[in-house]
Design an enzyme around this catalytic site. Structure first.
Site, PDB file in Angstrom:
ATOM      1  N   LYS A   1       0.831  -1.198   0.000  1.00  0.00           N
ATOM      2  CA  LYS A   1       0.000   0.000   0.000  1.00  0.00           C
ATOM      3  C   LYS A   1       0.873   1.259   0.000  1.00  0.00           C
ATOM      4  O   LYS A   1       1.937   1.261   0.624  1.00  0.00           O
ATOM      5  CB  LYS A   1      -0.843   0.066   1.291  1.00  0.00           C
ATOM      6  CG  LYS A   1      -2.016  -0.880   1.363  1.00  0.00           C
ATOM      7  CD  LYS A   1      -2.782  -0.675   2.669  1.00  0.00           C
ATOM      8  CE  LYS A   1      -3.905  -1.689   2.834  1.00  0.00           C
ATOM      9  NZ  LYS A   1      -4.988  -1.514   1.865  1.00  0.00           N
TER      10      LYS A   1
ATOM     11  N   ARG B   1     -10.535 -11.269   2.335  1.00  0.00           N
ATOM     12  CA  ARG B   1     -11.438 -12.301   1.828  1.00  0.00           C
ATOM     13  C   ARG B   1     -10.804 -13.692   1.877  1.00  0.00           C
ATOM     14  O   ARG B   1     -11.512 -14.692   1.957  1.00  0.00           O
ATOM     15  CB  ARG B   1     -11.898 -11.932   0.403  1.00  0.00           C
ATOM     16  CG  ARG B   1     -10.793 -11.900  -0.615  1.00  0.00           C
ATOM     17  CD  ARG B   1     -11.155 -11.104  -1.860  1.00  0.00           C
ATOM     18  NE  ARG B   1     -11.161  -9.653  -1.615  1.00  0.00           N
ATOM     19  CZ  ARG B   1     -11.538  -8.748  -2.497  1.00  0.00           C
ATOM     20  NH1 ARG B   1     -11.958  -9.097  -3.690  1.00  0.00           N
ATOM     21  NH2 ARG B   1     -11.502  -7.461  -2.184  1.00  0.00           N
TER      22      ARG B   1
END
Ligand code: BES
Ligand code: MN
Ligand code: ZN
Length: 494
Positions: A272, A346
Site C-alpha cells: 500500500k 477475503r
C-alpha cells in the site's frame, strides 16, 4: 470506568442536570417532566430562566446556571431533543464531555411517577451508553498521567429496581464496545495474532460457560486453512484462528459470527502507499467487534448460541510472503487465484466461512470485515455495506444496527459480476480488477457459504470502524462499530 448509579433521592448538593426539550414553535424550551426532583421551587426557577437562557432544547445542548449558596449550587440544563433513545444518547455523550472535570454529577431522568414505562428504559439506555461511550479515551500513558475524568453519575429515577436490568444491559454493551475500541486502537507493535488471542483468553477467563479454542500455525496447516496461512506467511508473528463459543443450555438458535482479524495490513507484496497504510492497525476491527459481542452475549446471558470465528494474521512484506499469482487452497478444498496480496481479508474469511458451514452448521452466519475502501466511497463515513440474499435477515440486521445507534445500508449482491470471479488456474479469482470492489468481495465470500448461502449476511464495515472526529458517542479513533448492533440483534433471536 465511569460509574453510573440509579438513585431515587437527591444525593449531591453540587451539580444537578435537568433535561429540557424544544417548546412549541416560537415558544421557549420547556423542562422535561421528571419522576423525582426537582421540587416546585427549582421547576419554577428553571421555567423563568428558559426564555432568556438561549437554549433550544436540542439534544446535547448544555447551559450552566449558577445558584450561589443554593442546593444544588449549579443547575445544568441539558437538551434532550425529542427524548427518544438516540437523542438521549447524544445528550449523554455531550454531558460526558461537558463534565469531564467534575467528579460527580446528578441527573434527573425523564419519566413520570408510577410504573416505569418503555420510554423511561429507552431514555436510560441512551443516556448510559452516551455517557460511557462519549467519555471513552484511549491513551498509552501511565494511569497516573491521565487527566481527571468524571467518576460518578447518579441518575434520579422513581423506581431504581425497575430500571436495573436496563442499566446492566447498557453497561455491558458499552463495556464491550470499549473493549473493541481498545483492541482496535492498540498499535500493531503490540498487537499481533497471538497477542489478540491472549486478550480474548483473558477476557473470557473465569467464565466456565464460554469455550475458547485457539488454533496455531501447525493446527491450521494440519486442517487445511490455506487462506489464513498464506496471508500470515510473510510475518514473523504467526497467524491464529480464534473460536469462541457461548452455548447457553436454553438456546434454540445457533449463530456463527466471523470477523476479519488482520492485525496490520501492509498490502503485502502489493504494498500500500503511505496514506493508505497509516491506519491499517484497525484492520482487525471486525474480529474485535464479533469477539466483544460474544463476550457481551455471555455477560447478558442471551439465550442464543453464538460461535465466533476470528481468523487472525498480519499481512506483511517479506521473503516468506505470499505472492501475486499464487493459488491458495482454502479450508474445504476450494482454490483461489490471488493477483493482489492486498485483497487479503477475503482469503482469511473464506477459510473461516467454509469451516463454519462444514463443521458448525449454524442457523445463521454473519461476517464483519474492514474489507474494502469502496465501502466509504459508496456510503460515506458511518454506514457499513450489508450484503445478503435473505431479505428478512437483511431487514432485521439493518433495524437492530440502527436502533443501537450504528449505521448499515443494504447493497446489491447482484450476480451481474459473477463472471469476474472466473480464473484460468483456480476455482475462483479472488481479486479481479474490473471494479465494483465491495460487491465483488461479497460475491467471492458467498462462494464459501455452501448450504448457508441463503442464511448468510456480510457487513463491509471499513468506513464506520473509525471516526476522524468527535461526533455524539463517537470519539476520534476506533468506534467499536458492530458490537452494539450485533448485541441488539442477538437479543431478538432467543
Ligand atoms: N483492509 C483493506 C480495506 C480498507 C481500506 C479498510 C481502507 C479500511 C480502510 C483491504 O484489505 C484492502 O486492501 N482492500 C482493497 C481490495 C482490493 C485490493 C481488491 C481495497 O479496498 O482497495
Ligand atoms: Mn488489504
Ligand atoms: Zn485488509
Amino acid at each position: 470506568m465511569l460509574a453510573i448509579r440509579l438513585v431515587s433521592g437527591s444525593t449531591g448538593p453540587d451539580a444537578l442536570v435537568l433535561p429540557v426539550r424544544p417548546g412549541a414553535p416560537d415558544a421557549p424550551p420547556e423542562v422535561v417532566p421528571t419522576a423525582t426532583t426537582p421540587g416546585d421551587d427549582i421547576r419554577a426557577e428553571v421555567a423563568a430562566l428558559l426564555p432568556v437562557a438561549r437554549h433550544t432544547g436540542a439534544a446535547g445542548e448544555i447551559r450552566e446556571h449558577l445558584r450561589p449558596g443554593g442546593a444544588p449550587s449549579r443547575l445544568w440544563l441539558l437538551g434532550v431533543g425529542d427524548g427518544d433513545e438516540r437523542a438521549w444518547r447524544s445528550a449523554g455523550a455531550a454531558l460526558a464531555r461537558a463534565a469531564k472535570s467534575e467528579t460527580q454529577i446528578t441527573i434527573a431522568l425523564s419519566g413520570r411517577a408510577g410504573a416505569t414505562q418503555p420510554e423511561d428504559k429507552a431514555a436510560l439506555r441512551g443516556l448510559a451508553e452516551g455517557l460511557l461511550l462519549g467519555s471513552y479515551r484511549f491513551r498509552l500513558t501511565e494511569a497516573g498521567a491521565r487527566p481527571a475524568a468524571l467518576a460518578r453519575v447518579d441518575v434520579l429515577v422513581a423506581d431504581p429496581e425497575a430500571l436495573a436490568d436496563t442499566l446492566a444491559a447498557a453497561r455491558a454493551t458499552a463495556e464491550m464496545t470499549r473493549l473493541a475500541r481498545d483492541l482496535t486502537n492498540t498499535p500493531s507493535s503490540t498487537k499481533h495474532p497471538e497477542w489478540l488471542a491472549d486478550q480474548v483468553a483473558a477476557a473470557a477467563s473465569g467464565r466456565p460457560d464460554l469455550h475458547l479454542r485457539v488454533r496455531g500455525p501447525e493446527e491450521l496447516a494440519a486442517e487445511g486453512f490455506g487462506g489464513i496461512l498464506a496471508v500470515g506467511a510473510g510475518s514473523a508473528r504467526s497467524p491464529r484462528l480464534v473460536e469462541l463459543d457461548w452455548r447457553p443450555a436454553d438456546a434454540r438458535t445457533h449463530v456463527v459470527l466471523v470477523g476479519k482479524g488482520i492485525t496490520f495490513d501492509t498490502g503485502g507484496i502489493s504494498i500500500k502507499p503511505v496514506p493508505a497504510m497509516k491506519l491499517m492497525r484497525k484492520d482487525m476491527a471486525g474480529a474485535a467487534a464479533v469477539l466483544a459481542a460474544t463476550l457481551g452475549a455471555a455477560e447478558l446471558r442471551l439465550p442464543v448460541r453464538v460461535t465466533t470465528l476470528a481468523p487472525l494474521a498480519e499481512n506483511m512484506v517479506s521473503g516468506s510472503a505470499f505472492r501475486p499469482g499464487d493459488v491458495i487452497r482454502h479450508y474445504g478444498g476450494l482454490t483461489s487465484e490471488s493477483t493482489n496480496s492486498d485483497a487479503e481479508g477475503r482469503l482469511v474469511l473464506a477459510d473461516a466461512l467454509a469451516y463454519a458451514v462444514r463443521e458448525l452448521k449454524p442457523d445463521l452466519l454473519v461476517d464483519l470485515a474492514t474489507l474494502t475502501g469502496a465501502n466509504a466511497v459508496a456510503l460515506g463515513k458511518r454506514h457499513a455495506a450489508l450484503y445478503s440474499d435473505n431479505d428478512g435477515l437483511a431487514t432485521d440486521l439493518v433495524a437492530a444496527i440502527s436502533a443501537a445507534g450504528e449505521g448499515a445500508w443494504r447493497m446489491p449482491l447482484t450476480d451481474d459480476y459473477l463472471e469476474y470471479l472466473a480464473s484460468d488456474v483456480a476455482d475462483l479469482h479472488s481479486s479481479p480488477a474490473q471494479g465494483a470492489g465491495s460487491v465483488v468481495a461479497a460475491l467471492f465470500l458467498r462462494e464459501f457459504t455452501g448450504d448457508l448461502r441463503d442464511r448468510w449476511a456480510h457487513l463491509d464495515m471499513s468506513a464506520p470502524s473509525w471516526s476522524d472526529d468527535v461526533h455524539d458517542e463517537l470519539v476520534k479513533g476506533a468506534t467499536g462499530w458492530g458490537v452494539r448492533g450485533l448485541l441488539r440483534w442477538l437479543a431478538t433471536l432467543g
